[in-house]
Write a protein that holds these residues in place. Structure first.
Motif, PDB file in Angstrom:
ATOM      1  N   THR A  26       0.838  -1.188   0.000  1.00 45.44           N
ATOM      2  CA  THR A  26       0.000   0.000   0.000  1.00 45.44           C
ATOM      3  C   THR A  26       0.879   1.245   0.000  1.00 45.44           C
ATOM      4  O   THR A  26       2.056   1.206   0.375  1.00 45.44           O
ATOM      5  CB  THR A  26      -0.907   0.007   1.239  1.00 45.44           C
ATOM      6  N   THR A  27       0.306   2.341  -0.443  1.00 45.42           N
ATOM      7  CA  THR A  27       1.040   3.607  -0.466  1.00 45.42           C
ATOM      8  C   THR A  27       0.517   4.528   0.633  1.00 45.42           C
ATOM      9  O   THR A  27      -0.621   4.415   1.076  1.00 45.42           O
ATOM     10  CB  THR A  27       0.885   4.300  -1.828  1.00 45.42           C
TER      11      THR A  27
ATOM     12  N   GLU B 286       5.814   4.218  -0.915  1.00 43.30           N
ATOM     13  CA  GLU B 286       5.529   2.787  -0.852  1.00 43.30           C
ATOM     14  C   GLU B 286       6.712   2.166  -0.102  1.00 43.30           C
ATOM     15  O   GLU B 286       7.795   1.985  -0.669  1.00 43.30           O
ATOM     16  CB  GLU B 286       5.388   2.189  -2.245  1.00 43.30           C
TER      17      GLU B 286
ATOM     18  N   HIS C 227       3.981   3.469 -11.200  1.00 42.90           N
ATOM     19  CA  HIS C 227       2.790   3.605 -10.359  1.00 42.90           C
ATOM     20  C   HIS C 227       1.717   4.468 -11.018  1.00 42.90           C
ATOM     21  O   HIS C 227       0.894   5.085 -10.344  1.00 42.90           O
ATOM     22  CB  HIS C 227       3.179   4.188  -8.992  1.00 42.90           C
ATOM     23  N   ARG C 228       1.722   4.510 -12.342  1.00 43.03           N
ATOM     24  CA  ARG C 228       0.691   5.257 -13.067  1.00 43.03           C
ATOM     25  C   ARG C 228      -0.658   4.557 -12.951  1.00 43.03           C
ATOM     26  O   ARG C 228      -0.735   3.364 -12.693  1.00 43.03           O
ATOM     27  CB  ARG C 228       1.076   5.385 -14.538  1.00 43.03           C
ATOM     28  N   ARG C 229      -1.713   5.349 -13.164  1.00 37.00           N
ATOM     29  CA  ARG C 229      -3.087   4.844 -13.222  1.00 37.00           C
ATOM     30  C   ARG C 229      -3.513   4.105 -11.945  1.00 37.00           C
ATOM     31  O   ARG C 229      -4.260   3.135 -11.980  1.00 37.00           O
ATOM     32  CB  ARG C 229      -3.285   3.950 -14.458  1.00 37.00           C
ATOM     33  N   GLN C 230      -2.996   4.598 -10.817  1.00 37.23           N
ATOM     34  CA  GLN C 230      -3.382   4.028  -9.529  1.00 37.23           C
ATOM     35  C   GLN C 230      -4.028   5.083  -8.618  1.00 37.23           C
ATOM     36  O   GLN C 230      -4.209   4.853  -7.432  1.00 37.23           O
ATOM     37  CB  GLN C 230      -2.162   3.418  -8.828  1.00 37.23           C
ATOM     38  N   GLY C 231      -4.347   6.263  -9.193  1.00 33.54           N
ATOM     39  CA  GLY C 231      -5.011   7.312  -8.422  1.00 33.54           C
ATOM     40  C   GLY C 231      -4.080   8.154  -7.573  1.00 33.54           C
ATOM     41  O   GLY C 231      -4.551   8.976  -6.773  1.00 33.54           O
ATOM     42  N   ILE C 232      -2.759   7.990  -7.744  1.00 27.95           N
ATOM     43  CA  ILE C 232      -1.806   8.712  -6.898  1.00 27.95           C
ATOM     44  C   ILE C 232      -1.849  10.214  -7.168  1.00 27.95           C
ATOM     45  O   ILE C 232      -1.877  11.028  -6.239  1.00 27.95           O
ATOM     46  CB  ILE C 232      -0.384   8.147  -7.094  1.00 27.95           C
TER      47      ILE C 232
END
Length: 409
Positions: free
Chosen positions: A2-3, A51, A88-93
């Protein structure tokens, strides 16, 4: 894994900044640049996504004072250093960082957030609209002449070491800020940006040089530049790279440009990030040989619609209701009555029928007067709900001079 999104700690700055450098191509910046950005970092306004021990997302904001139409300086968050690791693209960050940041900007009382976009398409969905433009010119000084105004010959020019005259140049810049929307009142520490000149960024050009313009012993202008020598079989063809130029009147401005045009062994002046209404366009004999290009520069986001619209003045009397759409910051949603003129403005919530409907993004584009509401309406971005309201608002929101961001952040 998890981030975790958290405020940046001083001991994590190197890891944070390394993530940013990789996201922007992986070329390490010079030591001088690292030291400057580290010293300017406001750790309570910077956030990283982590992370485990790895930083996978970055964003931050500087505390600025931004000039707006009417000459006032408004508290604005200068959003900067935004990146997400390619893994970590397209993960809502990014969305989570923008959410946290705008909530923080609002809590700190800033009515505006501003940024310069590496990729403009990213930020529209968070309510940022392109509000200023910057001009780049590559002027063929071997074929372009200058026509200068009366009084130019009364201006005395002299070389100076940039550091020796830096304090006086900063004072002159400070005088200019309120004269043009979009300029930044430089906070303590930011004066160092004008002297930043790492050798790795010169690409064959000289160290930073400076010439100052004086009249009766008073500083009336300055230009900072470098020279890149070059030669051809026909002779010298060096380039003058203008970094910045400020002057308090037309004669001083013309004297500085004439100097740049006349530097020995050069045939080109490259000027980057100049105002789109720069007076040099009316001094040159042939604009076509100036290779003019224009691109977006400062993007504006109204964080508090009412406070932001009250902070500026309006070129003509205006009394209308704006229906604002703002899904990302819903506290701005709804109808606002704006009453204003050259003396000031009031903007309050209302239940009255709307005269214009637009998104907060397009309101940001019009906010500094760089893009007219009329042109936005022609693109379908603003809807007129009361006949005549669009013309009234477009005139009122305009600016007599083009808004301009003098440097990045």
């Amino acid at each position: 894994m998890t981030t975790e999104l958290r405020q940046l700690r001083q001991q994590d700055w190197d890891e944070y900044y390394g993530t940013l450098e990789v996201a922007f191509g992986g070329v390490a910046e010079a030591k001088e640049e690292h030291e400057l950005w580290n010293s300017l970092t406001e750790f309570d306004r910077f956030f990283g996504t982590w992370e485990g021990e790895a930083c996978v997302g970055t964003t931050g904001a500087f505390s600025f004072r931004l000039s707006v139409p009417g000459g006032s300086l408004v508290d604005a968050a200068g959003v900067t250093m935004v990146s997400v690791a390619a893994t970590h693209r397209r993960q809502g960050i990014l969305t989570s960082m923008m959410r946290r940041q705008l909530d923080d900007v609002r809590a700190k009382g800033d009515s505006l957030a501003v940024l310069t976009a590496s990729e403009p398409d990213i930020y529209g969905r968070f309510g940022y609209g392109a509000a200023t433009q910057a001009m780049t010119a590559e002027i063929d000084t071997a074929r372009v002449r200058l026509t200068v105004p009366t009084g130019t010959d009364d201006v005395r020019l002299r070389y100076a070491k940039p550091a020796d005259v830096h304090e006086a140049c900063e004072a002159l810049y400070a005088r200019r800020v309120s004269e043009r929307p979009g300029m930044l009142a430089r906070q303590p520490g930011w004066e160092r940006l004008g002297l930043l000149d790492p050798e790795s960024e010169r690409h064959g050009a000289s160290a930073l040089q400076c010439v100052v313009a004086e009249r009766d012993g008073e500083l009336v202008g300055y230009a900072r530049y470098s020279v890149k020598p070059d030669w051809a079989m026909a002779g010298p063809k060096g380039t003058v790279r203008l970094r910045d130029l400020e002057a308090v009147d037309p004669a001083a401005n013309a004297a500085l440009w004439r100097f740049l045009f006349g530097i020995d062994l050069t045939s080109t002046v490259e000027a980057h990030s100049r105002p789109v209404d720069d007076a040099v366009l009316h001094l040159v004999s042939d604009m076509r040989r100036c290779q003019i290009q224009v691109r977006d520069s400062l993007h504006v986001r109204l964080v508090e619609v009412g406070a932001a619209l009250e902070a500026r003045t309006y070129r003509a009397p205006v009394n209308l209701v704006l229906d604002v759409e703002d899904a990302f910051c819903p506290w701005n949603e709804g109808r606002w009555r704006l009453k204003g003129d050259l003396k000031g403005a009031i903007c309050e919530r209302t239940e009255d029928d709307a005269d214009l409907a637009l998104s907060v993004r397009d309101l940001g584009s019009a906010y500094l007067g760089g893009f007219s509401l009329m042109s936005l309406a022609a693109a379908g971005r603003v809807r007129e709900l009361r006949p005549g309201a669009l013309a009234e608002a477009s005139l009122a929101f305009g600016s007599d001079v083009a808004p301009w961001l003098p440097h990045g952040f």
